[in-house]
Design a protein around this motif. Structure first.
Motif, PDB file in Angstrom:
ATOM      1  N   ARG A   9      23.632  11.961   2.623  1.00 59.69           N
ATOM      2  CA  ARG A   9      23.036  11.523   3.887  1.00 59.69           C
ATOM      3  C   ARG A   9      21.518  11.646   3.833  1.00 59.69           C
ATOM      4  O   ARG A   9      20.789  10.774   4.308  1.00 59.69           O
ATOM      5  CB  ARG A   9      23.602  12.352   5.048  1.00 59.69           C
ATOM      6  CG  ARG A   9      25.026  11.994   5.416  1.00 59.69           C
ATOM      7  CD  ARG A   9      25.386  12.561   6.792  1.00 59.69           C
ATOM      8  NE  ARG A   9      25.342  14.011   6.825  1.00 59.69           N
ATOM      9  CZ  ARG A   9      26.355  14.798   6.491  1.00 59.69           C
ATOM     10  NH1 ARG A   9      27.500  14.272   6.074  1.00 59.69           N
ATOM     11  NH2 ARG A   9      26.244  16.108   6.568  1.00 59.69           N
ATOM     12  N   LEU A  13      18.644   8.671   3.953  1.00 64.33           N
ATOM     13  CA  LEU A  13      17.591   8.762   4.961  1.00 64.33           C
ATOM     14  C   LEU A  13      16.215   8.537   4.339  1.00 64.33           C
ATOM     15  O   LEU A  13      15.329   7.942   4.961  1.00 64.33           O
ATOM     16  CB  LEU A  13      17.650  10.141   5.628  1.00 64.33           C
ATOM     17  CG  LEU A  13      16.694  10.409   6.793  1.00 64.33           C
ATOM     18  CD1 LEU A  13      17.003   9.474   7.956  1.00 64.33           C
ATOM     19  CD2 LEU A  13      16.806  11.859   7.228  1.00 64.33           C
ATOM     20  N   PHE A  65      10.848   9.641  12.925  1.00 60.34           N
ATOM     21  CA  PHE A  65      11.221  10.534  14.023  1.00 60.34           C
ATOM     22  C   PHE A  65       9.974  10.975  14.787  1.00 60.34           C
ATOM     23  O   PHE A  65       8.858  10.913  14.270  1.00 60.34           O
ATOM     24  CB  PHE A  65      11.977  11.755  13.482  1.00 60.34           C
ATOM     25  CG  PHE A  65      13.281  11.420  12.827  1.00 60.34           C
ATOM     26  CD1 PHE A  65      14.446  11.300  13.573  1.00 60.34           C
ATOM     27  CD2 PHE A  65      13.348  11.195  11.455  1.00 60.34           C
ATOM     28  CE1 PHE A  65      15.652  10.986  12.970  1.00 60.34           C
ATOM     29  CE2 PHE A  65      14.549  10.873  10.837  1.00 60.34           C
ATOM     30  CZ  PHE A  65      15.705  10.759  11.601  1.00 60.34           C
ATOM     31  N   ALA A  70      13.328  16.421  16.145  1.00 61.57           N
ATOM     32  CA  ALA A  70      14.161  15.221  16.247  1.00 61.57           C
ATOM     33  C   ALA A  70      14.893  14.959  14.930  1.00 61.57           C
ATOM     34  O   ALA A  70      16.064  14.558  14.929  1.00 61.57           O
ATOM     35  CB  ALA A  70      13.301  14.020  16.619  1.00 61.57           C
ATOM     36  N   LEU A  71      14.223  15.203  13.807  1.00 64.99           N
ATOM     37  CA  LEU A  71      14.865  15.040  12.508  1.00 64.99           C
ATOM     38  C   LEU A  71      16.003  16.045  12.349  1.00 64.99           C
ATOM     39  O   LEU A  71      17.107  15.693  11.925  1.00 64.99           O
ATOM     40  CB  LEU A  71      13.831  15.225  11.390  1.00 64.99           C
ATOM     41  CG  LEU A  71      14.378  15.347   9.960  1.00 64.99           C
ATOM     42  CD1 LEU A  71      15.178  14.115   9.568  1.00 64.99           C
ATOM     43  CD2 LEU A  71      13.232  15.583   8.974  1.00 64.99           C
ATOM     44  N   ARG A  72      15.751  17.289  12.710  1.00 68.85           N
ATOM     45  CA  ARG A  72      16.788  18.317  12.583  1.00 68.85           C
ATOM     46  C   ARG A  72      17.974  18.012  13.493  1.00 68.85           C
ATOM     47  O   ARG A  72      19.131  18.177  13.099  1.00 68.85           O
ATOM     48  CB  ARG A  72      16.209  19.691  12.906  1.00 68.85           C
ATOM     49  CG  ARG A  72      17.188  20.831  12.701  1.00 68.85           C
ATOM     50  CD  ARG A  72      16.536  22.169  12.888  1.00 68.85           C
ATOM     51  NE  ARG A  72      16.031  22.339  14.249  1.00 68.85           N
ATOM     52  CZ  ARG A  72      15.456  23.464  14.682  1.00 68.85           C
ATOM     53  NH1 ARG A  72      15.312  24.496  13.863  1.00 68.85           N
ATOM     54  NH2 ARG A  72      15.024  23.552  15.917  1.00 68.85           N
ATOM     55  N   ARG A  73      17.698  17.554  14.688  1.00 69.81           N
ATOM     56  CA  ARG A  73      18.772  17.197  15.620  1.00 69.81           C
ATOM     57  C   ARG A  73      19.612  16.050  15.059  1.00 69.81           C
ATOM     58  O   ARG A  73      20.846  16.059  15.151  1.00 69.81           O
ATOM     59  CB  ARG A  73      18.177  16.816  16.968  1.00 69.81           C
ATOM     60  CG  ARG A  73      19.211  16.549  18.064  1.00 69.81           C
ATOM     61  CD  ARG A  73      18.568  16.504  19.436  1.00 69.81           C
ATOM     62  NE  ARG A  73      17.492  15.532  19.513  1.00 69.81           N
ATOM     63  CZ  ARG A  73      16.193  15.840  19.592  1.00 69.81           C
ATOM     64  NH1 ARG A  73      15.813  17.115  19.588  1.00 69.81           N
ATOM     65  NH2 ARG A  73      15.273  14.913  19.675  1.00 69.81           N
ATOM     66  N   HIS A  74      18.932  15.083  14.440  1.00 68.55           N
ATOM     67  CA  HIS A  74      19.657  13.956  13.824  1.00 68.55           C
ATOM     68  C   HIS A  74      20.592  14.449  12.723  1.00 68.55           C
ATOM     69  O   HIS A  74      21.745  14.008  12.635  1.00 68.55           O
ATOM     70  CB  HIS A  74      18.646  12.960  13.259  1.00 68.55           C
ATOM     71  CG  HIS A  74      19.268  11.912  12.383  1.00 68.55           C
ATOM     72  ND1 HIS A  74      19.939  10.812  12.877  1.00 68.55           N
ATOM     73  CD2 HIS A  74      19.341  11.801  11.016  1.00 68.55           C
ATOM     74  CE1 HIS A  74      20.378  10.074  11.884  1.00 68.55           C
ATOM     75  NE2 HIS A  74      20.032  10.652  10.745  1.00 68.55           N
ATOM     76  N   LEU A  75      20.117  15.357  11.879  1.00 66.66           N
ATOM     77  CA  LEU A  75      20.939  15.861  10.776  1.00 66.66           C
ATOM     78  C   LEU A  75      22.157  16.609  11.293  1.00 66.66           C
ATOM     79  O   LEU A  75      23.234  16.548  10.697  1.00 66.66           O
ATOM     80  CB  LEU A  75      20.102  16.761   9.874  1.00 66.66           C
ATOM     81  CG  LEU A  75      18.944  16.080   9.131  1.00 66.66           C
ATOM     82  CD1 LEU A  75      18.156  17.099   8.324  1.00 66.66           C
ATOM     83  CD2 LEU A  75      19.453  14.963   8.238  1.00 66.66           C
ATOM     84  N   GLU A  77      23.636  16.001  14.215  1.00 68.12           N
ATOM     85  CA  GLU A  77      24.514  15.067  14.909  1.00 68.12           C
ATOM     86  C   GLU A  77      25.336  14.213  13.960  1.00 68.12           C
ATOM     87  O   GLU A  77      26.472  13.849  14.268  1.00 68.12           O
ATOM     88  CB  GLU A  77      23.683  14.163  15.831  1.00 68.12           C
ATOM     89  CG  GLU A  77      23.089  14.901  17.028  1.00 68.12           C
ATOM     90  CD  GLU A  77      22.131  14.040  17.824  1.00 68.12           C
ATOM     91  OE1 GLU A  77      21.793  12.932  17.323  1.00 68.12           O
ATOM     92  OE2 GLU A  77      21.722  14.461  18.917  1.00 68.12           O
ATOM     93  N   VAL A  78      24.767  13.879  12.795  1.00 72.96           N
ATOM     94  CA  VAL A  78      25.482  12.984  11.885  1.00 72.96           C
ATOM     95  C   VAL A  78      26.494  13.723  11.019  1.00 72.96           C
ATOM     96  O   VAL A  78      27.308  13.096  10.334  1.00 72.96           O
ATOM     97  CB  VAL A  78      24.501  12.211  10.965  1.00 72.96           C
ATOM     98  CG1 VAL A  78      23.595  11.320  11.786  1.00 72.96           C
ATOM     99  CG2 VAL A  78      23.680  13.168  10.100  1.00 72.96           C
TER     100      VAL A  78
END
Length: 282
Positions: A9, A13, A65, A70-75, A77-78
């Motif tokens: 992932r 990215l 991001f 925001a990047l950490r939150r994305h990681l 969530e996915v």
């Protein structure tokens, strides 16, 4: 790699982004610690990568991001539910078990990567065609290079192990090129000696095709490699563990042997000599 593995992932990215050397260093660090990254602060990631905290923020912005949170939150969530459940289960393991579990995951990633065998097959053809075949590995990677060279010598007519640095390393690369070598195999593991990158640059200037086994496509040696095949290392103990790079080396041996028309005959001849000498205890 499996399509839903943490390292895969992250690599997807990063694809398509023009990263600065510092940003590539952060990316490399994140791939190495893919399972832990979603739980690190920007300060912790900066310390781990050896960069400044603002560099981590700029890196997140370069990926599209608003910032590192925001990047950490994305990681987070996915990550699929099954993976989050595994992370919770790992909390029950002691540190030694966690290191073993980490290596099991590294081997899973390697297995998934080998679903497309074409890079390994290409590497096998390049290594088989190179006579002599120099095999480079310094410091942490010296055991990987030595193990490959030991077995490769049973099927390849001329394998030259390069596991010592110094001023003569370039001379030995030149000697191999002068004797007809067309490729060089390098095992490169962290921490990466500057001398390895310099040796690979010298090998390319000498006309050799550089095939590299490293822990990540973002490893520092990527820029001086013609074909890099990644195999992750474990970072759960004081010293890195390298089960996946070792196994990838054996896979490359198999691919090289498949490309050598007389490999089986050489193996049989070795076995006959070993039996005649009583080399091994039955």
């Amino acid at each position: 790699m499996t399509s839903d593995s943490p390292a895969a992932r992250l690599q997807r990215l990063f694809e398509g982004h023009r990263l600065t050397p510092t940003q590539r260093r952060i990316a490399h660090c994140m791939v190495r610690g893919a399972t832990e990254v979603p739980f690190l602060s920007s300060v912790e990631l900066a310390e781990l990568a050896g960069v400044s905290q603002p560099s981590v923020t700029r890196f997140a912005v370069a990926l599209g991001f608003d910032g590192y949170p925001a990047l950490r939150r994305h990681l987070r969530e996915v990550a699929p539910p099954a993976e989050r459940a595994e992370e919770q289960q790992e909390d029950a393991y002691n540190e030694y078990q966690q290191a073993v579990q980490g290596e099991i995951e590294n081997l899973r990633q390697l297995s998934a990567m080998l679903a497309d065998p074409s890079p390994v097959q290409e590497a096998g053809r390049l290594l088989a065609a190179s006579v002599p075949l120099p095999v480079l590995g310094l410091r942490a990677a010296s055991s990987q290079a030595r193990g490959f060279a030991y077995f490769a010598a049973k099927v390849h007519p001329d394998v030259r192990l390069l596991d010592e640095g110094g001023s003569m390393l370039a001379d030995r690369i030149d000697a191999a090129a002068g004797a007809g070598a067309s490729a060089l195999l390098c095992f490169a593991l962290p921490r990466h000696p500057r001398e390895v990158a310099e040796a690979l640059e010298h090998a390319r200037q000498a006309g050799l095709t550089v095939v590299t086994v490293a822990e990540s496509p973002f490893a520092p040696v990527a820029r001086v490699s013609d074909l890099l095949i990644p195999a992750p290392v474990g970072t759960g103990l004081a010293f890195d563990t390298a089960c996946a790079p070792m196994l990838l080396g054996r896979v490359l041996l198999e691919a090289m042997a498949d490309a050598l028309p007389d490999a089986q005959a050489r193996l049989e001849a070795f076995d006959a000599r070993a039996a005649a000498r009583g080399l091994f205890v039955e």
